[in-house]
Design an enzyme around this catalytic site. Structure first.
Site, PDB file in Angstrom:
ATOM      1  N   ASP A 213      44.271  42.740  45.496  1.00  0.00           N
ATOM      2  CA  ASP A 213      45.589  42.354  46.013  1.00  0.00           C
ATOM      3  C   ASP A 213      45.637  40.912  46.500  1.00  0.00           C
ATOM      4  O   ASP A 213      46.382  40.576  47.415  1.00  0.00           O
ATOM      5  CB  ASP A 213      46.033  43.302  47.152  1.00  0.00           C
ATOM      6  CG  ASP A 213      46.005  44.745  46.710  1.00  0.00           C
ATOM      7  OD1 ASP A 213      46.490  45.017  45.613  1.00  0.00           O
ATOM      8  OD2 ASP A 213      45.469  45.592  47.448  1.00  0.00           O
TER       9      ASP A 213
ATOM     10  N   LYS B  99      46.346  37.838  42.073  1.00  0.00           N
ATOM     11  CA  LYS B  99      45.840  37.371  40.766  1.00  0.00           C
ATOM     12  C   LYS B  99      46.934  37.344  39.711  1.00  0.00           C
ATOM     13  O   LYS B  99      46.970  36.456  38.871  1.00  0.00           O
ATOM     14  CB  LYS B  99      44.706  38.293  40.269  1.00  0.00           C
ATOM     15  CG  LYS B  99      43.477  38.281  41.123  1.00  0.00           C
ATOM     16  CD  LYS B  99      42.473  39.307  40.640  1.00  0.00           C
ATOM     17  CE  LYS B  99      42.937  40.736  40.813  1.00  0.00           C
ATOM     18  NZ  LYS B  99      43.064  41.231  42.179  1.00  0.00           N
TER      19      LYS B  99
ATOM     20  N   GLY C   2      47.998  46.867  40.693  1.00  0.00           N
ATOM     21  CA  GLY C   2      49.430  46.555  40.704  1.00  0.00           C
ATOM     22  C   GLY C   2      49.622  45.081  40.996  1.00  0.00           C
ATOM     23  O   GLY C   2      49.164  44.575  42.005  1.00  0.00           O
ATOM     24  N   HIS C   3      50.232  44.387  40.050  1.00  0.00           N
ATOM     25  CA  HIS C   3      50.548  42.975  40.259  1.00  0.00           C
ATOM     26  C   HIS C   3      52.055  42.869  40.331  1.00  0.00           C
ATOM     27  O   HIS C   3      52.743  43.495  39.541  1.00  0.00           O
ATOM     28  CB  HIS C   3      50.167  42.124  39.053  1.00  0.00           C
ATOM     29  CG  HIS C   3      48.719  42.108  38.722  1.00  0.00           C
ATOM     30  ND1 HIS C   3      47.743  42.066  39.669  1.00  0.00           N
ATOM     31  CD2 HIS C   3      48.087  42.085  37.530  1.00  0.00           C
ATOM     32  CE1 HIS C   3      46.572  42.016  39.059  1.00  0.00           C
ATOM     33  NE2 HIS C   3      46.758  42.037  37.771  1.00  0.00           N
TER      34      HIS C   3
ATOM     35  N   GLN D 245      41.500  44.370  40.768  1.00  0.00           N
ATOM     36  CA  GLN D 245      40.784  44.523  42.053  1.00  0.00           C
ATOM     37  C   GLN D 245      39.992  43.258  42.404  1.00  0.00           C
ATOM     38  O   GLN D 245      40.369  42.186  41.966  1.00  0.00           O
ATOM     39  CB  GLN D 245      39.882  45.781  42.022  1.00  0.00           C
ATOM     40  CG  GLN D 245      40.656  47.093  41.956  1.00  0.00           C
ATOM     41  CD  GLN D 245      40.904  47.595  40.550  1.00  0.00           C
ATOM     42  OE1 GLN D 245      40.070  47.467  39.694  1.00  0.00           O
ATOM     43  NE2 GLN D 245      42.056  48.198  40.315  1.00  0.00           N
TER      44      GLN D 245
ATOM     45  N   ARG E  49      50.789  52.456  50.223  1.00  0.00           N
ATOM     46  CA  ARG E  49      50.042  52.565  51.487  1.00  0.00           C
ATOM     47  C   ARG E  49      50.040  51.210  52.182  1.00  0.00           C
ATOM     48  O   ARG E  49      49.924  50.174  51.506  1.00  0.00           O
ATOM     49  CB  ARG E  49      48.582  52.951  51.208  1.00  0.00           C
ATOM     50  CG  ARG E  49      48.395  54.378  50.803  1.00  0.00           C
ATOM     51  CD  ARG E  49      46.922  54.667  50.552  1.00  0.00           C
ATOM     52  NE  ARG E  49      46.414  54.020  49.344  1.00  0.00           N
ATOM     53  CZ  ARG E  49      45.170  54.127  48.909  1.00  0.00           C
ATOM     54  NH1 ARG E  49      44.286  54.816  49.588  1.00  0.00           N
ATOM     55  NH2 ARG E  49      44.792  53.544  47.801  1.00  0.00           N
TER      56      ARG E  49
HETATM   57  P1  IMP Z   1      40.301  53.977  42.694  1.00  0.00           P
HETATM   58  O1  IMP Z   1      40.228  52.653  41.995  1.00  0.00           O
HETATM   59  O2  IMP Z   1      41.651  54.625  42.592  1.00  0.00           O
HETATM   60  O3  IMP Z   1      39.199  54.890  42.289  1.00  0.00           O
HETATM   61  O4  IMP Z   1      40.095  53.711  44.265  1.00  0.00           O
HETATM   62  C1  IMP Z   1      38.849  53.271  44.805  1.00  0.00           C
HETATM   63  C2  IMP Z   1      39.072  52.236  45.898  1.00  0.00           C
HETATM   64  O5  IMP Z   1      39.590  51.044  45.315  1.00  0.00           O
HETATM   65  C3  IMP Z   1      40.110  52.644  46.957  1.00  0.00           C
HETATM   66  O6  IMP Z   1      39.727  52.098  48.197  1.00  0.00           O
HETATM   67  C4  IMP Z   1      41.389  51.985  46.476  1.00  0.00           C
HETATM   68  O7  IMP Z   1      42.306  51.745  47.524  1.00  0.00           O
HETATM   69  C5  IMP Z   1      40.814  50.685  45.933  1.00  0.00           C
HETATM   70  N1  IMP Z   1      41.664  50.077  44.908  1.00  0.00           N
HETATM   71  C6  IMP Z   1      41.797  50.434  43.622  1.00  0.00           C
HETATM   72  N2  IMP Z   1      42.645  49.619  42.983  1.00  0.00           N
HETATM   73  C7  IMP Z   1      43.047  48.705  43.878  1.00  0.00           C
HETATM   74  C8  IMP Z   1      43.900  47.554  43.799  1.00  0.00           C
HETATM   75  O8  IMP Z   1      44.443  47.196  42.748  1.00  0.00           O
HETATM   76  N3  IMP Z   1      44.063  46.876  44.957  1.00  0.00           N
HETATM   77  C9  IMP Z   1      43.442  47.210  46.108  1.00  0.00           C
HETATM   78  N4  IMP Z   1      42.639  48.254  46.238  1.00  0.00           N
HETATM   79  C10 IMP Z   1      42.422  48.997  45.113  1.00  0.00           C
END
Ligand code: IMP
Length: 453
Positions: free
Chosen positions: A13, A16, A40-41, A215, A322
């Site tokens: 976040d 990017k 999400g961008h 990420q 969130r």
């Molecule tokens: P997952 O990628 O859904 O398996 O989540 C694993 C961890 O990565 C969690 O803490 C999510 O909140 C975090 N996460 C996954 N994608 C993003 C993102 O695009 N931005 C911020 N946190 C992310």
């Protein structure tokens, strides 16, 4: 010909999408190497307004460019179709000439979310609940369903679904799933071209390629704060395996928010302002900064400062809504992320893109963490032991804030002195030049150029 990798420095976040969108004009191809619709961008342009992207690289908002969903992404076909239909509604051109989907990409099937929900009930990672980890786990387990499986006779797809059903005690109808996934792919083929990316990049040998990571390094499955990480390689090393066929990487651009850092989900966060528990009920649009908050901020109240950053920065998940956890800028973590990803000694160039500078307008003081202390000793570097991170005390450099408005400023010399000082402090501490500074969500709200400044 240049190949540039853009990556998130902290926990995602960082903005990017905006940076990639601004840079895309100088490139022919924009390709993403990891993640799925957990990412999400948000990109804002005068032409298309506010566009949220999850799976499609941010290059799609530029006509004449090719966007590539690399083999390292995990793809929920229904989400991809929804996203493309959303883009079409905003008159963004999405055609088989402008969008490529790797035939090796792994799919996220509808029941992966159920498997994840069951796991999450005992593990509490705070995932996005999209089945991302399940798709990435099936991959090395050699039972992952891929785009390719929908293109052949379907036998291997059915076989894999049967294994998933048996091993996870699920009642699934493999034939029905095959049919519905094929139907989705058929609809998607109006908008995209399914390709072997090795062949695709080979055919486009002279192209300028912009690589986009989802990420950030601290969520990388290998380098991140394990186990509180995502399931893929978010650091740019992942580009070589997640975009098979790219010739090399010449330049690395690490993106970080200038005045602060955010994290979503569970896990250690040394510079966090307040606690995850304290913000759990915060919702977008339901919070505002009051005079009382400003008074508390002047007294150094962490929760009020976090609220200021959250509200002004819109720090609520694009994918999950969130509230994001907020903390001061962390240069120990940032230095580590660059050491992992593209050390300044790299000949081609490693640079910084700073975002959300304007969010700090009005803060009397900005703290920047320059060291971690445990007991009476400073740690030499970012610890690989995640548990240790919960015990460190951040040591801050206190920088003066500024009261002026920086939103939309496009020239460095027009920034208030204290904002310039912050940018220079980050640059000098990391020994990495600043390439670009973003001063708002709009494509135009940026300073710097292709050459940096
Ligand atoms: P997952 O990628 O859904 O398996 O989540 C694993 C961890 O990565 C969690 O803490 C999510 O909140 C975090 N996460 C996954 N994608 C993003 C993102 O695009 N931005 C911020 N946190 C992310």
């Amino acid at each position: 010909m240049t190949v540039t990798a853009v990556f998130g420095v902290h926990w995602g976040d960082e903005g990017k999408g905006k940076i990639v969108d601004v840079m895309a004009k100088d490139y022919n191809i924009v390709a993403r190497w990891n993640g799925g619709d957990n990412a999400g961008h948000t990109v804002v342009t005068d032409e298309y307004g506010r566009v949220a992207l999850h799976l499609v690289p941010s290059g799609i908002l530029h006509k004449g460019k090719v966007s590539v969903i690399g083999n390292g992404e995990v793809v929920n076909l229904q989400s991809l179709l929804n996203e493309i239909e959303g883009l079409k509604e905003k008159s963004v051109e999405v055609t088989p000439d402008s969008l490529v989907l790797s035939d090796r990409a792994h799919l996220i099937l509808p029941y992966y979310r159920d498997i994840e929900a069951k796991k999450e009930s005992t593990r509490k990672i705070g995932t996005t609940g999209r089945g991302i980890g399940v798709a990435y786990t099936f991959k090395p387990d050699r039972v992952g369903a891929r785009v390719l499986d929908l293109l052949d006779s379907g036998g291997s797809f059915i076989e894999k679904v049967k294994i998933h059903a048996e091993e996870n005690r699920l009642r699934l109808n493999p034939e029905e799933l095959l049919e519905s996934q094929r139907e989705l792919l058929g609809r998607l083929e109006h908008y995209l071209n399914i390709s072997d990316t090795v062949e695709f990049f080979g055919r486009n040998g002279g192209a300028n390629i912009l690589l986009e990571g989802a990420q950030g390094v601290l969520l990388d499955i290998d380098a991140g704060t394990y186990p509180y990480v995502t399931s893929s390689n978010a650091s740019p090393g992942g580009a070589y395996t997640g975009c098979l066929g790219i010739p090399r990487i010449d330049r690395f651009i690490g993106v970080m928010k200038a005045p602060y850092v955010t994290r979503v989900g569970a896990g250690p966060f040394p510079t966090e302002l307040g606690t995850e528990e304290a913000i759990k009920d915060a919702r977008r649009g339901q919070e505002e900064i009051t005079a009382g908050d400003m008074e508390k901020i002047r007294r150094g109240d962490p929760l009020a400062t976090a609220k200021y950053l959250r509200v002004r920065g819109g720090e609520y998940g694009t994918t999950t809504e969130r509230p994001r956890r907020n903390g001061w800028q962390d240069l120990v973590a940032a230095k580590y992320a660059f050491d992992v990803s593209g050390n300044p000694s790299h000949i081609g160039g490693v640079m910084l893109a700073l975002t959300k500078l304007d969010v700090a307008d009005g803060l009397p003081q900005i703290n920047v963490c320059t060291a971690y202390r445990r007991g009476d000793k400073n740690l030499p570097s970012f610890p690989s032991d995640t548990n240790l991170l919960n015990e460190v005390e951040p040591i801050y450099e206190e920088l003066e804030g500024w009261s002026e408005n920086t939103k939309g400023v496009t020239r460095y010399d027009k920034l208030p002195r204290s904002a310039q000082n912050l940018a220079r402090f980050l640059e000098n501490s990391l020994h990495i030049p600043v390439y670009m500074i973003s001063t708002g969500p709009n494509r135009k709200e940026v300073l710097g150029s292709s050459d940096g400044f």
